[in-house]
Design a protein around this motif. Structure first.
Motif, PDB file in Angstrom:
ATOM      1  N   UNK A 125     -20.885  25.905  34.310  1.00  0.00           N
ATOM      2  CA  UNK A 125     -19.952  25.562  33.237  1.00  0.00           C
ATOM      3  C   UNK A 125     -20.253  24.155  32.736  1.00  0.00           C
ATOM      4  N   UNK A 126     -19.962  23.935  31.449  1.00  0.00           N
ATOM      5  CA  UNK A 126     -20.107  22.619  30.842  1.00  0.00           C
ATOM      6  C   UNK A 126     -18.923  22.378  29.929  1.00  0.00           C
ATOM      7  N   UNK A 127     -18.225  21.264  30.133  1.00  0.00           N
ATOM      8  CA  UNK A 127     -17.207  20.821  29.183  1.00  0.00           C
ATOM      9  C   UNK A 127     -17.904  19.803  28.302  1.00  0.00           C
ATOM     10  N   UNK A 128     -18.051  20.133  27.015  1.00  0.00           N
ATOM     11  CA  UNK A 128     -18.834  19.269  26.132  1.00  0.00           C
ATOM     12  C   UNK A 128     -17.987  18.657  25.036  1.00  0.00           C
ATOM     13  N   UNK A 129     -18.508  17.577  24.485  1.00  0.00           N
ATOM     14  CA  UNK A 129     -17.891  16.893  23.357  1.00  0.00           C
ATOM     15  C   UNK A 129     -17.127  15.658  23.779  1.00  0.00           C
ATOM     16  N   UNK A 130     -17.044  14.693  22.881  1.00  0.00           N
ATOM     17  CA  UNK A 130     -16.324  13.466  23.194  1.00  0.00           C
ATOM     18  C   UNK A 130     -14.818  13.716  23.268  1.00  0.00           C
ATOM     19  N   UNK A 131     -14.138  12.891  24.041  1.00  0.00           N
ATOM     20  CA  UNK A 131     -12.676  12.920  24.025  1.00  0.00           C
ATOM     21  C   UNK A 131     -12.227  12.281  22.726  1.00  0.00           C
ATOM     22  N   UNK A 132     -11.379  12.988  21.982  1.00  0.00           N
ATOM     23  CA  UNK A 132     -10.834  12.459  20.727  1.00  0.00           C
ATOM     24  C   UNK A 132      -9.327  12.329  20.904  1.00  0.00           C
ATOM     25  N   UNK A 133      -8.872  11.087  20.912  1.00  0.00           N
ATOM     26  CA  UNK A 133      -7.467  10.792  21.196  1.00  0.00           C
ATOM     27  C   UNK A 133      -6.528  11.533  20.243  1.00  0.00           C
ATOM     28  N   UNK A 134      -6.882  11.647  18.966  1.00  0.00           N
ATOM     29  CA  UNK A 134      -6.027  12.331  17.987  1.00  0.00           C
ATOM     30  C   UNK A 134      -5.904  13.826  18.274  1.00  0.00           C
ATOM     31  N   UNK A 135      -6.836  14.368  19.081  1.00  0.00           N
ATOM     32  CA  UNK A 135      -6.803  15.790  19.420  1.00  0.00           C
ATOM     33  C   UNK A 135      -6.412  16.020  20.881  1.00  0.00           C
ATOM     34  N   UNK A 136      -5.859  14.988  21.514  1.00  0.00           N
ATOM     35  CA  UNK A 136      -5.457  15.084  22.920  1.00  0.00           C
ATOM     36  C   UNK A 136      -4.439  16.203  23.092  1.00  0.00           C
ATOM     37  N   UNK A 137      -4.607  16.985  24.161  1.00  0.00           N
ATOM     38  CA  UNK A 137      -3.702  18.091  24.443  1.00  0.00           C
ATOM     39  C   UNK A 137      -3.677  18.304  25.955  1.00  0.00           C
ATOM     40  N   UNK A 138      -2.585  17.940  26.601  1.00  0.00           N
ATOM     41  CA  UNK A 138      -2.505  18.039  28.063  1.00  0.00           C
ATOM     42  C   UNK A 138      -2.311  19.480  28.542  1.00  0.00           C
ATOM     43  N   UNK A 139      -2.146  20.412  27.623  1.00  0.00           N
ATOM     44  CA  UNK A 139      -1.999  21.826  27.978  1.00  0.00           C
ATOM     45  C   UNK A 139      -3.350  22.516  28.180  1.00  0.00           C
ATOM     46  N   UNK A 140      -4.427  21.908  27.742  1.00  0.00           N
ATOM     47  CA  UNK A 140      -5.746  22.521  27.818  1.00  0.00           C
ATOM     48  C   UNK A 140      -6.284  22.478  29.243  1.00  0.00           C
ATOM     49  N   UNK A 141      -6.905  23.553  29.650  1.00  0.00           N
ATOM     50  CA  UNK A 141      -7.448  23.625  31.003  1.00  0.00           C
ATOM     51  C   UNK A 141      -8.834  22.971  31.058  1.00  0.00           C
ATOM     52  N   UNK A 142      -8.989  22.000  31.934  1.00  0.00           N
ATOM     53  CA  UNK A 142     -10.253  21.302  32.201  1.00  0.00           C
ATOM     54  C   UNK A 142     -10.801  20.490  31.030  1.00  0.00           C
ATOM     55  N   UNK A 143     -10.003  20.237  30.014  1.00  0.00           N
ATOM     56  CA  UNK A 143     -10.473  19.399  28.910  1.00  0.00           C
ATOM     57  C   UNK A 143      -9.307  18.594  28.372  1.00  0.00           C
ATOM     58  N   UNK A 144      -9.629  17.452  27.765  1.00  0.00           N
ATOM     59  CA  UNK A 144      -8.585  16.536  27.334  1.00  0.00           C
ATOM     60  C   UNK A 144      -8.230  16.608  25.868  1.00  0.00           C
ATOM     61  N   UNK A 145      -9.166  17.080  25.034  1.00  0.00           N
ATOM     62  CA  UNK A 145      -8.874  17.163  23.606  1.00  0.00           C
ATOM     63  C   UNK A 145      -9.385  18.490  23.052  1.00  0.00           C
ATOM     64  N   UNK A 146      -8.742  18.925  21.966  1.00  0.00           N
ATOM     65  CA  UNK A 146      -8.979  20.265  21.424  1.00  0.00           C
ATOM     66  C   UNK A 146     -10.401  20.481  20.924  1.00  0.00           C
ATOM     67  N   UNK A 147     -11.120  19.436  20.596  1.00  0.00           N
ATOM     68  CA  UNK A 147     -12.498  19.592  20.124  1.00  0.00           C
ATOM     69  C   UNK A 147     -13.469  19.951  21.248  1.00  0.00           C
ATOM     70  N   UNK A 148     -13.099  19.681  22.478  1.00  0.00           N
ATOM     71  CA  UNK A 148     -13.992  19.936  23.609  1.00  0.00           C
ATOM     72  C   UNK A 148     -14.025  21.432  23.927  1.00  0.00           C
ATOM     73  N   UNK A 149     -15.174  21.868  24.446  1.00  0.00           N
ATOM     74  CA  UNK A 149     -15.356  23.286  24.762  1.00  0.00           C
ATOM     75  C   UNK A 149     -15.714  23.438  26.231  1.00  0.00           C
ATOM     76  N   UNK A 150     -15.286  24.544  26.819  1.00  0.00           N
ATOM     77  CA  UNK A 150     -15.715  24.917  28.170  1.00  0.00           C
ATOM     78  C   UNK A 150     -16.726  26.039  27.976  1.00  0.00           C
ATOM     79  N   UNK A 151     -17.990  25.728  28.237  1.00  0.00           N
ATOM     80  CA  UNK A 151     -19.070  26.655  27.926  1.00  0.00           C
ATOM     81  C   UNK A 151     -19.621  27.349  29.164  1.00  0.00           C
ATOM     82  N   UNK A 152     -19.953  28.610  28.988  1.00  0.00           N
ATOM     83  CA  UNK A 152     -20.683  29.383  29.987  1.00  0.00           C
ATOM     84  C   UNK A 152     -22.150  29.014  29.781  1.00  0.00           C
ATOM     85  N   UNK A 153     -22.698  28.210  30.672  1.00  0.00           N
ATOM     86  CA  UNK A 153     -24.039  27.668  30.460  1.00  0.00           C
ATOM     87  C   UNK A 153     -25.127  28.738  30.503  1.00  0.00           C
TER      88      UNK A 153
END
Length: 169
Positions: A125-153
């Motif tokens: 697995x890879x969580x990719x993308x920068x953390x973007x404070x304006x897209x912060x979401x504490x409900x997301x699993x294993x990622x801090x902002x909505x732009x980030x993806x959890x990828x099946x490598x």
């Protein structure tokens, strides 16, 4: 196992840094400097401590209940060569591997360091993308902002394009 890694620290037993019971390695050094970063103390490339890969590997595998390892940071892909060496040994030991990166999957594929590609090839697995404070979401699993993806490598590499790990979408 030869080589050293500059780390900010480790967490020997984690249930928040990826699926299952894991060991997390926080690498030292990050070029991204995302505003609102969860680990700003890891940004300085001269900070942290150097650790022998053999010592780190022994610490990881001593707990038989730890089935996964997460590479976090800092930016793990800035130390791709020693992390590839560690990841290869961990994969041979049957561990699930995951990494967090401020780069996108597409950007990683374009980096000139051949060890970046080799390290990606070791990951599940890879969580990719920068953390973007304006897209912060504490409900997301294993990622801090909505732009980030959890990828099946493995699927992403086979497709040559990012493929979501659907259970984390």
């Amino acid at each position: 196992m030869e080589g050293k890694l500059r780390i900010a620290g480790t967490v020997a037993e984690s249930i928040v840094d990826g699926p299952g019971f894991r060991y997390t390695v926080f690498t030292q050094g990050c070029p991204h400097h995302c505003p609102g970063c969860h680990n700003p103390q890891t940004h300085d490339f001269d900070g942290g401590t150097e650790m022998k890969l053999s010592v780190l590997f022994a610490d990881i595998v001593k707990n038989k209940f730890v089935r996964g390892v997460t590479l976090s940071g800092g930016e793990p892909f800035c130390q791709a060569e020693p992390l590839f060496t560690l990841a290869k040994a961990l994969k041979e030991d049957g561990r699930h591997l995951m990494a967090f990166t401020g780069y996108t999957f597409e950007q990683l594929l374009e980096l000139p360091d051949p060890y970046v590609q080799r390290l990606i090839g070791m990951l599940d697995l890879l969580v990719d993308g920068p953390f973007i404070l304006a897209e912060r979401d504490i409900e997301l699993r294993f990622r801090g902002s909505a732009n980030q993806r959890v990828l099946d490598v493995p699927k992403s590499l086979a497709e040559g394009a990012p493929v979501w790990a659907e259970q984390y979408r």
